[in-house]
Enzyme design. Sequence first.
Site: not given
Ligand code: URA
Length: 432
Positions: A187, A183, A82, A161, A168
Amino acid sequence: MNIIDIIEKKRDGYHLDEAEIDYFIKGYLGDEIADYQISALLMAIVLQGMDERETALLTKAMMNSGAIIDLSAIAGIKCDKHSTGGVGDKVSLVLAPLLTSAGVKVAKMSGRGLGHTGGTLDKLEAIPNFNINLSTTEFINQVNEIGIAIIGQTTNLVPADKKLYALRDVTGTVQSIPLIASSIMSKKLASGSDAILLDVKVGDGAFMKDLHSATILAQTMVNIGKQLNKDIKAVITDMNQPLGYSIGNNLEVIEAIATLHGQGPKDLEEICLSLGSLMLVQAQKASNTKEAYDILKTNLTNESAFLKFIELVAAQNGDTSYLTNPDKFAKANNIKPIYSKNEGYLKEINALKMGHLSLELGAGRKTKEDQIDYSAGIVLTKKIGNYVRKNEIIAYLHSNKTITEAHCLMMDEGLIYQDESIAQVELIKKII
Ligand code: URA
């Protein structure tokens, strides 16, 4: 309990407790608390911060807002990667099939663009018909069959989220360590992979502008993961200039395809190989990063990574003729060359400004409802350290809107030149 008290408590710099955090997450998800109230709370969190305990509680509340995916039906170590978000960051498009070509099971859930940064899902959807909405069973079956699947968060995975992320994005509340950490980690923890590599971007185009805050974000996420027995590593990588040369969805997919043929920009290839080497070791498919690097480099040059990408796109219903013939991707109606107004070594190609410009050209969303123009974006012709002559073409702007003087000015403002030559940019800053 009521939301106004919670907003005021955070506004005044106090710590929220578990019940308060659970209350606002559940209330927002159940449509009992309005967007504007959550926006105010998010802004208070951006300004006042959250300590490690609050961040862990927020992560837990978000993770538990939906289903926790069980990937135990897939044999072996399941990996995910990620990125915290960058400009021109198409690493996942290259890295995921590259890893699978070396035997790694990649069960990846990706996100959309956020603020000035692009998102893997939007890029995948630039490939006509690509289906990001697999059910959990289809997701698991596909990883079992071809070793890889990349999907959007299923509707039942961290729904909190999904809602917060979209809010956001349009309320100036992205840039916050606790919000980003919770966030991402909610996930990652809910999506069931065993080994996770976090690419924490640092620089003017990243949400974290300096190495100190990037290190805190990376450490916060690694600590949250460790508490839940996940093999988490974080790598802090440079985002002081866009990654590669292309920004914008179609343009980035085309560049990712070139990279999968072993003909991509050096910085993009290097990041993919370095992150991939760590992940190959995490997945126990290589005993050290040197061995891993050699395997991955070979798979970029012998087409096995590209063929795996084709397999992935075909399995998710995408039109693979666009991969074998990237000229098929739609071009914007307007493509404008930008000529250098100065001469010298490029000291700065400001990634944040490039991200904003790309957004203005139509490549991203300014409101939750905005439609992306897949063909919009920027193609640079230079990187930091290159020598540029006056009036040389430095970039092309692509858009279906009229490209104005203001757009060209934004481009010029993102470039700084100097007379002295410049040392090479260090791509990998730290491994945590
Ligand atoms: N990537 C994400 O999944 N969430 C964030 O808040 C920023 C980058």
